[in-house]
Design a protein around this motif. Structure first.
Motif: not given
Lengths: 177, 390
Positions: B223-229, B231-236
């Motif tokens: 399981v990997q969690v990362g930023r979306v560029g 965008l401050e309110d999102q994680l992928t």
């Protein structure tokens, strides 16, 4: 590493054989201490109390009465008898993890028997004939069985301690040649 | 043969020599119910030259009160134990007769417990639709004091021959058993546990199940969690399906849950379907989140029924980007070069949108900029993201 002389080569292999047998004995001594504590707790008080000393198990004297052969032959015989005894202990143990520990310990003891046989062959001793298993299984009540278990582990402990000294002595004797 | 006889001669005198009983304890190896009463006797060998009034009893190392003793004869001392408690160890309680100075003269093992009650909480699961593992709990406390045997049995509901499970675990999962193979699918099994000990036996209620209804897997892997560029309110979130699902029999549905670093409240995302990635939105900027994923095998031969949810994967942490200072009024610290390239990129996106949707720059105002931000959010939502209320 490979020496030209046959005798010095066999001396070296004797020495390393004795060395590893000695190490194995020390390792088993250490393992036994741990198992013994768990086993005596399993038997319950008073078996795990400090100065507990029940009447000697009926078959204890058989081990003391072994023929007086060379030290190695004595060890060989003692550990054959003790291995069979510990196997029996393991078989009748109700606690599964303790049973596993005891069986694992038996594997080590079996290895020690093999080491001693190999050592005796290397040193040119004749291996003692595999004696008829002292199959005297008198019907015992559970308390008597517990007492026997107590003494088997105690006896095993003193044999391992004694063997370590024997092997150490043997090591030094070989080094002197 | 001769050597055997010699050995025997060597052995027999030794055995005889040491088999003189110091004292005889009666009875031996008794199995009793909790709360019952026992009377035991210690009879001295005449060679000892001891008198029964010098003796005392202990139970598991604890001395018993002499008020419970009775001198039956000059060489026999009895003890009566009332209201026996459950055995302290499975190897049996140790009732010991001692001489003066604590010398151990003999003993007897005692097993005190209760007949078993119906085993309860029988739960089963399958790892791969080929095996079955079950666990249960003892029905009552009394049976755990003595050796109680549990047997897991099963049979096809429509077929009378019952089978026994033979692989019981010895480790931490004590009351459980594993059936490794030869299980039928799409057909109900009846499963139960029988408990027996020396005082009685009991059978659990029957559980009926179809193997396919209780399939579970390991949690999703990697399981990997990362930023979306930026965008401050999102994680992928991205993960791999567990290996058991490689069997074409199963698809999976997933569930994600996430929480703030210092919160105990989890937010659950339910409609993840069978993809292996998902975008979380509506998150707080500059915050650390913990994310977990779990899966459930479904869709066996078109069946819509689900199995058992796996455990949650180990929590993975990630943080959303910190809020860009330009959106706040009156702040000072920022790395100028970074700031500018982000601004430039965003402006580019904004102008592109304005050209397309707002018919040129005549109505330029901050309102237009806000509208664009909202549009951004909405369009991300349609790309399989989750909305959340702040």
């Amino acid at each position: 590493m490979v020496t030209a002389m046959d005798s010095s080569h066999s001396l070296a292999s004797e020495r390393s054989s004795i060395e590893s047998t000695y190490e194995l004995t020390k390792y088993l001594e250490y393992q036994l201490k741990e198992i013994k504590d768990v086993y005596l707790t399993y038997l319950g008080p008073p078996f795990n109390e400090k100065d507990f000393s029940p009447p000697a198990a009926t078959r204890l004297e058989l081990w003391h009465g072994l023929e007086n052969q060379a030290r190695l032959a004595q060890n060989q015989k003692a550990y054959s008898v003790l291995l069979a005894a510990v196997r029996e202990l393991a078989r009748s143990t109700l606690c599964p993890s303790l049973k596993t520990s005891l069986l694992h310990f038996c594997t080590g003891l079996d290895g020690l028997l093999g080491s001693i046989s190999a050592l005796m062959t290397t040193l040119g001793y004749t291996l003692p004939p595999s004696s008829a298993n002292m199959r005297m299984r008198p019907t015992m009540n559970d308390f008597a069985r517990k007492v026997e278990g107590f003494w088997i582990l105690r006896e095993l402990q003193s044999w391992l301690w004694r063997s370590a000294k024997d092997f150490n002595r043997l090591k030094k004797r070989l080094r002197a040649h | 043969m001769l050597s055997f006889i010699c050995l025997l001669i060597l052995l027999v005198p030794h055995a005889l020599f040491t088999s003189t009983h110091v004292a005889v304890i009666y009875p031996q190896d008794q199995v009793l119910r909790i709360g019952s009463t026992l009377m035991a006797t210690c009879t001295l060998s005449p060679e000892l030259g001891l008198h029964a009034n010098k003796l005392y009893w202990t139970m598991n190392g604890m001395r018993l009160s002499s008020s419970t003793y009775d001198m039956v004869s000059p060489d026999t001392l009895s003890v009566t134990l009332h209201h026996l408690n459950g055995s302290q160890q499975k190897s049996g309680d140790n009732l010991v007769c001692h001489g003066a100075d604590g010398l151990v003269l003999g003993g007897s093992c005692l097993y005190v417990g209760m007949p078993p009650e119906k085993p309860v909480n029988l739960t089963c699961w399958s790892r791969n639709a080929k095996d079955l593992s079950c666990k249960w709990s003892p029905g009552g406390p009394g049976e755990t004091h003595i050796r109680t045997k549990y047997t897991l049995k099963y049979k096809l509901r429509w077929y009378s021959r019952e089978k026994e499970c033979d692989t019981y675990s010895s480790g931490k999962q004590r009351y459980s058993c594993h059936i490794p193979r030869n299980l039928a699918l799409f057909t109900p099994y009846e499963i139960w546990v029988e408990a027996t000990n020396e005082l009685g036996s009991a059978t659990s209620d029957i559980t009926t199940l179809d193997i396919l209804d209780v399939v579970t897997t390991d949690p999703p892997a990697n399981v990997q969690v990362g930023r979306v560029g930026d965008l401050e309110d999102q994680l992928t979130v991205r993960w791999a399906s567990p290996p058991e699902l490689r069997d074409i029999l199963f698809q999976a549905k997933y569930q994600i849950r996430y929480r703030l670093e210092d919160s105990t409240e989890w937010k659950v995302v339910d409609d993840v379907g069978n993809q292996t990635s998902c975008r979380l939105a509506g998150l707080q900027p500059g915050t650390v989140y913990f994310v977990q994923v779990r899966c459930n095998p479904v869709g066996i031969y078109g069946s819509r029924k689900a199995g058992i949810w796996s455990n949650w994967s180990h929590p993975t942490a990630a943080s959303t980007p910190t809020p860009s200072e330009r959106l706040q009024s009156g702040s000072c610290e920022s790395k100028p070069s970074e700031h500018n390239s982000t601004l430039r990129r965003e402006l580019k996106q904004f102008f592109g949108w304005v050209r397309k949707h707002a018919y040129g720059c005549s109505g330029m105002s901050i309102k237009l900029y806000d509208q664009w931000r909202v549009w951004l959010q909405k369009s991300h939502r349609t790309r399989n993201q989750v909305d959340s209320t702040r």
